[in-house]
Design an enzyme around this catalytic site. Structure first.
Site, short mmCIF file in Angstrom:
data_model
loop_
_atom_site.label_atom_id
_atom_site.label_comp_id
_atom_site.label_asym_id
_atom_site.label_seq_id
_atom_site.Cartn_x
_atom_site.Cartn_y
_atom_site.Cartn_z
N GLY A 21 1.70 -5.79 7.06
CA GLY A 21 0.84 -6.57 7.96
C GLY A 21 -0.63 -6.34 7.69
O GLY A 21 -1.44 -7.28 7.71
N ALA B 170 6.89 -2.95 9.33
CA ALA B 170 7.00 -1.62 9.97
C ALA B 170 7.61 -0.62 9.00
O ALA B 170 8.52 0.12 9.34
CB ALA B 170 7.81 -1.70 11.27
N ASP C 251 -5.28 0.68 8.50
CA ASP C 251 -5.07 0.48 7.06
C ASP C 251 -5.81 -0.73 6.50
O ASP C 251 -5.81 -0.95 5.29
CB ASP C 251 -3.58 0.29 6.76
CG ASP C 251 -2.81 1.61 6.78
OD1 ASP C 251 -3.44 2.66 6.58
OD2 ASP C 251 -1.59 1.56 6.99
N LYS D 249 0.86 -1.19 0.00
CA LYS D 249 0.00 0.00 0.00
C LYS D 249 0.90 1.24 0.00
O LYS D 249 1.87 1.28 0.75
CB LYS D 249 -0.86 -0.02 1.27
CG LYS D 249 -1.57 1.27 1.58
CD LYS D 249 -1.47 1.65 3.07
CE LYS D 249 -0.08 2.07 3.48
NZ LYS D 249 0.01 2.73 4.80
N SER E 76 -2.05 -5.41 4.84
CA SER E 76 -2.44 -6.00 3.57
C SER E 76 -2.55 -7.52 3.71
O SER E 76 -3.44 -8.14 3.12
CB SER E 76 -1.40 -5.61 2.50
OG SER E 76 -1.94 -5.74 1.21
#
Ligand code: C5P
Length: 282
Positions: free
Chosen positions: A108, A102, A136, A21, A110
């Site tokens: 994570g 991170a 997200d 993303k 996605s």
């Protein structure tokens, strides 16, 4: 004459893509009483990411493999596992990790979104609160160009042209809470209307007027980000360079795929330890 006997094949595993993303613009417009920040962000997704498979199982399990598997938890600390718990179905998950963690490109989130989407295909769609897994995750469930607002729960699909980009991560973890904590101005202007249905150049010109409000606090936490942005801005044919999410991954935009590949290969020789990929955003 009798035809062949048809039987329903057993449900096997489903393969799901978890694209990187990219926040092309990220404005922080306020803060709620519970501490969460209000965001207004233009998000697109790369043609590069993690791959997962999900299969029905007696109990949930998670195996992690792939080039960036090292250090990725294989238990309930992993968002994939929590996504399966939230959906309410035990599942065997295999995660092929290609994205740095991170890193501001939603690795994570996605992955968790891909598990939810895979479970929807296995068992039929269930209403789950994807936001509970992270801000997200709702936009990652869409997986294509979108405006993300609120704390991440408001997702509006956008009609944007593909953009050619290079993603670069210098290998430092930047914890998101730390970046938000060091943000000094929390009430910044929202994004103006996003130009849709036009040419890539229209989007890039519009983006040049926008910001990532988390860039300054992320640079304070990890000064190397400033070096990444300088290196990207020095590449030939670059149109725009900016940080994604809360960092440390930055992106640069180009007019053509060849320009993006050329820039990535130049940067790879200058900075052989940085993670980088030429990619198409959509
Ligand atoms: O939702 P996610 O797990 O990605 O958020 C990590 C941290 O980032 C939160 O615990 C919070 O400190 C901060 N955050 C925020 N406002 C948002 C999203 C995240 O303050 N909209």
């Amino acid at each position: 004459m009798k035809g062949p006997i048809r039987c329903t094949p057993p449900m096997t595993d489903i393969r799901v893509f978890a694209p990187a993303k990219v926040n092309l613009a990220l404005h922080v417009t306020g803060q709620r009483e519970d501490g969460y920040h209000l965001l207004d962000s233009l998000v697109m997704f790369a043609d590069f990411g993690d791959w997962l498979s999900v299969a029905p199982a007696e109990e949930t399990s998670l195996a992690v493999q792939g080039p960036l598997a090292q250090g990725v938890p294989t238990d309930a600390r992993n968002l994939c596992w929590r996504a399966a718990d939230l959906f309410g179905a035990p599942v065997a998950i295999t995660l092929e990790k290609h994205l740095p963690h991170a890193a501001g490109i939603g690795g994570g989130s996605s992955d968790a979104a891909a598990v939810l989407n895979g479970l929807d295909r296995l068992y039929g769609s269930r209403a789950v609160d994807a936001l509970a897994l992270g801000a997200d995750v709702p936009v990652c469930r869409l997986g294509s160009a979108a405006r993300m607002a609120g704390i991440g729960e408001q997702v509006t699909a956008l009609d944007l042209p593909e953009l050619h980009a290079v993603l670069v991560n210098p290998g430092v973890d930047v914890p998101t809470p730390q970046v938000f904590k060091h943000l000094t101005s929390k009430t910044n202007p929202a994004l103006p209307d996003i130009p849709q249905g036009g040419a890539p150049g229209d989007v890039v010109s519009w983006l040049a007027q926008q910001r990532n409000d988390l860039e300054a606090p992320a640079i304070a936490a990890a000064p190397v980000i400033s070096g990444v942005l300088d290196a990207l801005n020095d590449l030939p044919d670059v149109r725009l360079a900016r940080m994604s999410g809360s960092g440390a991954t930055c992106f640069a935009l180009f007019d053509t795929p060849d320009q993006a590949f050329n820039a990535a290969s130049i940067l790879a020789t200058q900075q052989p330890t940085w993670w980088m990929r030429a990619t198409v955003l959509s």
